[in-house]
Design an enzyme around this catalytic site. Structure first.
Site, PDB file in Angstrom:
ATOM      1  N   TYR A   1       0.878  -1.426   0.169  1.00  0.00           N
ATOM      2  CA  TYR A   1      -0.132   0.084   0.100  1.00  0.00           C
ATOM      3  C   TYR A   1       0.880   1.362  -0.108  1.00  0.00           C
ATOM      4  O   TYR A   1       0.592   2.316  -0.837  1.00  0.00           O
ATOM      5  CB  TYR A   1      -1.070  -0.046   1.335  1.00  0.00           C
TER       6      TYR A   1
ATOM      7  N   VAL B   1      -9.134   7.515   7.968  1.00  0.00           N
ATOM      8  CA  VAL B   1     -10.803   7.988   7.770  1.00  0.00           C
ATOM      9  C   VAL B   1     -11.684   6.956   8.012  1.00  0.00           C
ATOM     10  O   VAL B   1     -11.257   5.928   7.498  1.00  0.00           O
ATOM     11  CB  VAL B   1     -10.719   8.726   6.154  1.00  0.00           C
TER      12      VAL B   1
ATOM     13  N   PRO C   1     -16.187   2.771   5.217  1.00  0.00           N
ATOM     14  CA  PRO C   1     -16.665   1.200   5.259  1.00  0.00           C
ATOM     15  C   PRO C   1     -15.709   0.152   5.457  1.00  0.00           C
ATOM     16  O   PRO C   1     -15.588  -0.831   5.901  1.00  0.00           O
ATOM     17  CB  PRO C   1     -17.576   1.038   4.084  1.00  0.00           C
TER      18      PRO C   1
END
Ligand code: NAD
Length: 246
Positions: A148, A181, A184
């Site tokens: 990532y 943040v 979902p």
């Protein structure tokens, strides 16, 4: 329609949930005509009927679908490349497939969407591109986020290179680098831990403000970056991270 984006057409990828959804709603509130896209048509349908928003399924990993979609859509004034995915793990825990998926979704998809759309934008006098990076990669590392972090660092480089190449054609390109943040997918990642309550505390502990961001407060920074209010900014990595990069 009045607002900071009145008269603009905007294309948002990964708009079904999280920051992409918040961006679509904020851009529409500011007067833009928004094309909200996502691979998940069922969740994306939650935006159907919202004023100023048209939804359309789009998998940004499908090169042919992207090319056909952009051909049909035509030029937009604002392109927000938001799609991305977090692989958790060190190098030893990252398979070749994990690495490839990280770069395919987090970086290659931006290249593919932008490569289709950019000529249409320059042909109509220019526009604004916003890419989704992260405080990880663009500024710092965190444990267990190898692929990532590497992929989001590439987004910052892609953004700078694109910005310098097309600055004279009326194109501005910036990337936004959020801290953590509450979206979902973050909830799913937290719930995958053996102790989700502790995992949430650990995520909050990374944030000097002592809380996670909401997608809606990030969306206000996106509005600034795609509006004429940021007209002298290009090639920048903009940190909206609650102090995480300090
Ligand atoms: P999310 O992860 O909850 O939702 C991501 C959306 O992307 C989903 O609607 C999903 O269907 C869509 N998507 C996945 N694959 C797709 C594909 N192939 N084509 C089109 N859409 C696809 O939302 P989020 O957490 O707001 O993440 C959005 C972006 O923000 C990602 O690039 C992520 O890396 C980045 N980001 C998130 C955080 C965070 O803490 N949540 C921090 C920094 C950066």
């Amino acid at each position: 329609m009045s607002g900071r984006l009145a008269g603009k057409r905007a294309l948002v990828t990964a708009a079904a949930q999280g920051m992409g959804r918040a961006a679509a709603l904020a851009f529409a509130r500011e007067g833009a005509q928004v094309i909200a896209t996502d691979v998940n048509a069922a969740v994306l349908a939650g935006l159907d009927g919202r004023p100023g928003i048209r939804t359309a399924p789009l998998d940004v990993l499908d090169d042919a679908a992207v090319a056909a979609f952009v051909e049909k859509t035509g030029a937009v004034d604002i392109l927000f490349n938001c799609a991305g995915w977090v692989h958790q793990g060190t190098l030893l825990e990252c398979s070749i497939d994990d690495w490839d998926r990280s770069f395919d979704l987090n970086v290659r998809s931006m290249f593919v969407v932008t490569k289709s759309m950019l000529p249409k934008m320059t042909a109509t006098g220019g526009g604004v591109i916003l890419n989704m990076a992260s405080v990880l990669g663009a500024h710092k590392a965190a444990p267990n986020r190898l692929a990532y972090t590497a992929s989001k660092a590439a987004v910052a480089g892609f953004t700078r290179a694109l910005a310098i190449d097309h600055v004279k054609q009326g194109i501005r390109v910036n990337c936004v680098c959020p801290g953590t943040v509450d979206t979902p997918s973050l909830g799913e990642r937290i719930n995958a831990f053996a102790d989700p309550a502790q995992a949430r505390k650990d995520f909050v502990a990374r944030q000097p403000m002592g809380r996670l961001a909401t997608a809606e407060e990030l969306a206000e920074s996106f509005v600034y970056l795609v509006s004429d209010e940021s007209s002298f900014m290009t090639g920048q990595a903009v940190f909206v991270d609650g102090g995480m990069s300090l």
